[in-house]
Design a protein around this motif. Structure first.
Motif, short mmCIF file in Angstrom:
data_model
loop_
_atom_site.label_atom_id
_atom_site.label_comp_id
_atom_site.label_asym_id
_atom_site.label_seq_id
_atom_site.Cartn_x
_atom_site.Cartn_y
_atom_site.Cartn_z
N THR A 42 -10.13 -9.60 -15.85
CA THR A 42 -10.09 -8.56 -14.77
C THR A 42 -9.21 -8.23 -14.12
O THR A 42 -8.11 -9.01 -13.85
N VAL A 43 -8.91 -7.07 -13.53
CA VAL A 43 -7.72 -6.40 -12.68
C VAL A 43 -8.30 -6.14 -11.29
O VAL A 43 -9.47 -5.30 -11.06
N THR A 44 -7.87 -6.58 -9.97
CA THR A 44 -8.26 -5.87 -8.76
C THR A 44 -7.05 -5.30 -8.24
O THR A 44 -5.93 -6.20 -8.00
N ALA A 45 -7.16 -4.27 -7.76
CA ALA A 45 -6.06 -3.74 -7.08
C ALA A 45 -6.48 -3.50 -5.60
O ALA A 45 -7.68 -3.08 -5.17
N SER A 46 -5.58 -3.62 -4.34
CA SER A 46 -5.72 -3.41 -2.98
C SER A 46 -4.72 -2.53 -2.56
O SER A 46 -3.49 -2.49 -3.14
N ALA A 47 -4.95 -1.35 -1.82
CA ALA A 47 -4.05 -0.43 -1.40
C ALA A 47 -4.53 -0.27 0.05
O ALA A 47 -5.38 -0.06 0.67
N GLY A 48 -3.12 -0.53 0.62
CA GLY A 48 -3.11 -0.19 2.19
C GLY A 48 -1.83 0.36 2.79
O GLY A 48 -0.93 0.46 2.23
N TRP A 49 -2.02 0.70 4.19
CA TRP A 49 -0.83 0.95 4.82
C TRP A 49 0.11 -0.02 5.35
O TRP A 49 -0.61 -0.95 6.07
N SER A 50 1.27 -0.15 5.20
CA SER A 50 1.90 -1.23 5.70
C SER A 50 2.87 -1.07 7.10
O SER A 50 2.73 0.22 7.49
N HIS A 51 3.33 -1.83 7.66
CA HIS A 51 4.24 -1.47 8.95
C HIS A 51 5.66 -1.68 8.88
O HIS A 51 6.53 -1.52 9.65
N ARG A 52 6.17 -1.87 7.25
CA ARG A 52 7.64 -1.63 7.21
C ARG A 52 8.22 -0.59 7.33
O ARG A 52 7.51 0.58 7.50
N GLY A 53 9.55 -0.58 7.41
CA GLY A 53 10.06 0.91 7.50
C GLY A 53 9.99 1.84 6.44
O GLY A 53 9.97 1.56 5.34
N ALA A 54 9.95 3.11 6.72
CA ALA A 54 9.49 4.17 6.01
C ALA A 54 10.89 4.50 5.09
O ALA A 54 11.72 4.89 5.78
N ASP A 55 10.75 4.72 3.87
CA ASP A 55 11.93 5.55 3.12
C ASP A 55 11.76 6.95 3.09
O ASP A 55 12.41 7.67 2.43
#
Length: 326
Positions: A42-55
């Motif tokens: 199996t594969v599980t992906a998680s996606a979310g917004w981080s607080h690192r500096g934006a490029d």
């Protein structure tokens, strides 16, 4: 048409591996292919917004965990970035910065088990969950193909369908249908430990077709016949006939130069252990072998495969996958 749901702070998506029973290479020329879901991997992906500096808008970070094939993330990132761009355009969502995607995968890379398609499907559903969108199966397929075509060039679409399937599939000319299963038995998948070279295999096959008039037509005709016979044997409850077609298809690929000594040794070991048939699965020049075994011979087949060099094996029971058992 996709429907909106409430957006989340983290989206989760899942997919699994697949194996090709018959139809490799010929499928891109319109021949049928039979594909088997491998839910153990199996594969599980998680996606979310981080607080690192934006490029800038669309800045994405990928992280791989849980897989022995972590370098694959670098190779796949171009395709996954393209997928994310297509997702935001198709779904009409904001292209925000600072997206973090974490992929936890158990599918070994480069073994013909659909790892890149499974990663892509998991990411599609993680993004859909994050944005609160319901994606249709056709939308998912198109987005996964976006990544697959970047990773592999022209992609038949088999992997994109099979990594989300819950039952064995017949795939031909972009259309899929679930297979009827009248056989009992176990498919044993053996990893040779050697990364397959699909692009090299495709080029090798193409060069062979160019050298000999009618070679492509003969290859596709033979592959189609074996695949159709295997499909009917699977439905009619004739495991010995199904196994024979697997071995015959391996001979077809080996004659085209797409097998290796290590793969041939695994095929021979499976047959020695009591398998009803065995073949290479996937693009070729490495990767995995798939063998059909009666349940009472599975232990012996697995032992023979490991003694012949398999680094790991997985067992997929046919009855556990059957939705339409005759």
């Amino acid at each position: 048409m996709s429907e909106n749901r409430r957006a989340r702070s983290v989206g989760i998506g899942r997919a699994h591996a697949k194996a090709i029973l018959l139809g490799e290479h010929a499928v891109v020329y319109g021949a049928p292919a039979l594909a088997l879901p491998v839910p153990q991997l199996t594969v599980t992906a998680s996606a979310g917004w981080s607080h690192r500096g934006a490029d800038g808008p669309g800045d994405v970070s990928f992280t791989m965990t849980g897989s022995p094939s972590r370098p694959m993330v670098t190779q796949a990132s171009d395709g996954l970035r393209r997928l994310i761009t297509e997702f935001t355009a198709t779904m009409g969502v904001d292209d925000r910065p600072n997206l973090d995607v974490i992929i936890d995968g158990a599918i070994p890379h480069g073994r013909g088990l659909g790892s890149s398609a499974a990663y892509a499907r998991a990411v599609v559903h993680a993004l859909a969950d994050l944005y609160g969108r319901d994606v249709t199966e056709n939308e998912t397929f198109d987005l996964v193909q976006t990544a697959e075509n970047v990773a592999h060039g022209r992609s038949s679409g088999v992997d994109a369908r099979a990594v989300g399937a819950s039952a064995p599939l017949l795939f031909q000319a972009g259309e899929v249908q679930e297979l009827s299963i009248g056989c009992d038995g176990l498919f044993i998948i053996a990893d040779s430990g050697v990364v397959g070279r699909t692009k090299d295999a495709v080029e090798l096959l193409r060069e062979g077709f160019q050298r000999h008039d009618g070679a492509r037509e003969r290859f596709v005709r033979r592959a189609s016949r074996l695949t159709e016979e295997a499909r009917h044997a699977l439905a009619a409850g004739k495991p010995e006939e199904l196994g024979s077609r697997l071995t015959d298809y391996h001979a077809l690929l080996r004659a085209a130069g797409l097998s290796t000594k290590a793969i041939d040794a695994l095929v021979e070991a499976a047959l020695t252990g009591g398998s009803l048939g065995a073949k290479i699965t996937g693009g070729g020049l490495g990767g995995c072998v798939i063998a059909l075994s009666p349940p009472e011979q599975a232990r012996e087949v697995t032992q023979q495969l490991h003694e012949a060099g398999a680094v790991q094996t997985w067992v997929v029971p046919l009855r556990g996958l059957a939705k339409n058992v005759l």
